[in-house]
Design an enzyme around this catalytic site. Structure first.
Site, PDB file in Angstrom:
ATOM      1  N   GLY A  39       0.869  -1.178   0.000  1.00  0.00           N
ATOM      2  CA  GLY A  39       0.000   0.000   0.000  1.00  0.00           C
ATOM      3  C   GLY A  39       0.900   1.220   0.000  1.00  0.00           C
ATOM      4  CB  ALA A  42       1.634   0.829   4.513  1.00  0.00           C
ATOM      5  CG  ASN A 181       4.868   7.103 -12.844  1.00  0.00           C
ATOM      6  OD1 ASN A 181       3.984   7.724 -13.439  1.00  0.00           O
ATOM      7  ND2 ASN A 181       4.679   5.887 -12.371  1.00  0.00           N
ATOM      8  CG  ASP A 252       5.057   3.605  -2.675  1.00  0.00           C
ATOM      9  OD1 ASP A 252       4.509   4.598  -3.198  1.00  0.00           O
ATOM     10  OD2 ASP A 252       4.613   2.452  -2.766  1.00  0.00           O
ATOM     11  CG  ASN A 276      18.367   8.977  -7.571  1.00  0.00           C
ATOM     12  OD1 ASN A 276      17.460   8.451  -8.202  1.00  0.00           O
ATOM     13  ND2 ASN A 276      19.598   9.110  -8.035  1.00  0.00           N
TER      14      ASN A 276
HETATM   15  O1  RIB Z   1       3.319   1.511  -4.940  1.00  0.00           O
HETATM   16  C1  RIB Z   1       3.311   0.137  -4.699  1.00  0.00           C
HETATM   17  C2  RIB Z   1       2.033  -0.288  -4.035  1.00  0.00           C
HETATM   18  O2  RIB Z   1       0.957  -0.073  -4.909  1.00  0.00           O
HETATM   19  C3  RIB Z   1       1.978  -1.741  -3.671  1.00  0.00           C
HETATM   20  O3  RIB Z   1       2.521  -2.018  -2.406  1.00  0.00           O
HETATM   21  C4  RIB Z   1       0.500  -2.085  -3.796  1.00  0.00           C
HETATM   22  O4  RIB Z   1      -0.127  -2.249  -2.553  1.00  0.00           O
HETATM   23  C5  RIB Z   1      -0.109  -0.931  -4.578  1.00  0.00           C
HETATM   24  O5  RIB Z   1      -0.952  -0.205  -3.808  1.00  0.00           O
END
Ligand code: RIB
Ligand code: NA
Length: 306
Positions: A39, A42, A181, A252, A276
């Site tokens: 997620g 998270a 992106n 993320d 980076n």
């Molecule tokens: O950005 C990656 C995430 O996107 C994954 O962990 C998945 O849960 C989706 O939400």
């Protein structure tokens, strides 16, 4: 030192690896199945926490087994979960991911993430110097309410408008740092972009976005690195040549690492180089949240190439 508040999604990633992706209507034999915490919210919170920032997540989990497993995992990573609510009204967010040749496809089912509300984001005590982070896996009205509060408290707002969906009018004006992106940039700037395009095309598209005049825009270009527009001036932070195993969560990692650096008052250009480097470690390991690096790992990498 400021704190990082991430309002965002929490998912269990159900990951199947295979030699190649199936075509529509086709079945292929997989090699392995994994249950990885993920997620976007998270993942970003875990990256920020592991990289030394006091980090709190605002979100929702279902009252199911995935919810319990994710809560245990996130707590162990040092993420403050006091503002993560359990809800009986929906299942825990779940992403079904196929990985072949280090490339992924993802179907994400929001479940409890769709219920993260303006009331939920009214809870954190934001202050000047804090960093408020969000992404597009919770309702945009909630993000708008969160960023208005952050602005009022003189916290810095970071938006990662992922996955690529249309943006509510006015939301980008509330953003101090936009991280996206090329697919997301193409959608928000309403222009077709490809990852092989010349930097000039990305710069043109970024300049067309309806952000505020002072918004810093960071276009993450995978192997090619990151293109940043700071005060309208472009600069390229070169990518690092590494052996990619799984890119899930790399964006993320970049967002969380940048937030942690800014909470620590690191100047933006240094913070970008750090983020980076952090993302280049993340892509060399399987899984999203479990692949986030530690401060020691990023420091070691930066020292090697200093
Ligand atoms: O950005 C990656 C995430 O996107 C994954 O962990 C998945 O849960 C989706 O939400
Ligand atoms: Na990874």
């Amino acid at each position: 030192m400021g704190r990082v508040f991430v309002a965002g999604s929490i998912n269990m990633d159900v990951v199947a690896t295979a030699d190649r992706h199936p075509k529509v209507g086709e079945t292929v034999a997989g090699k392995a199945v994994h249950y990885f915490p993920g997620g976007k919210g998270a993942n970003q919170a875990v990256a920020a926490a592991k990289l030394g920032a006091a980090t709190a997540l605002v979100g929702r989990l279902g009252t199911d087994a995935f919810g319990q497993q994710l809560r245990t995992f996130l707590a162990a990573q040092g993420v403050d979960l006091a503002l993560v609510k359990d809800t009986a009204d929906a299942h825990t967010g779940t992403a079904v991911i196929t990985i072949a040749d280090a490339d992924n496809t993802i179907v994400v089912v929001p479940g409890a993430n769709a219920l993260v509300s303006a009331e939920d984001v009214a809870a954190p005590a934001l202050a000047k110097g804090d960093i408020a982070v969000s992404q597009f896996e919770i309702p945009q009205a909630t993000i708008g309410a969160f960023f208005k509060r952050a602005r009022a408290a003189r916290a810095t707002t970071i938006l990662n408008p992922a996955p690529a969906v249309a943006c509510a009018p006015g939301l980008l004006e509330l953003v101090d740092i936009l991280i996206l992106n090329e697919t997301e940039l193409g959608l928000l700037a309403q222009t077709a972009l490809h990852d092989t395009d010349e930097p000039a095309r990305f710069i043109d598209a970024a300049r067309r976005l309806p952000t505020g005049p002072d918004t810093i825009i960071c276009v993450t270009l995978g192997k090619r690195g990151v293109l940043a527009l700071i005060g309208g001036e472009p600069s390229l932070i070169a990518g690092r040549a590494v052996k990619t195993v799984d890119t899930t969560g790399a964006g993320d990692c970049f967002v969380g690492a940048l937030a942690a650096q800014l909470a620590n008052a690191t100047p933006i250009r240094d913070a970008l180089a750090y983020a980076n480097a952090a993302a280049s470690i993340c892509v060399q390991r399987m899984g999203a949240a479990p692949s986030m690096p530690t401060t020691a790992e990023v420091d070691e990498l930066l020292a090697k190439h200093a």
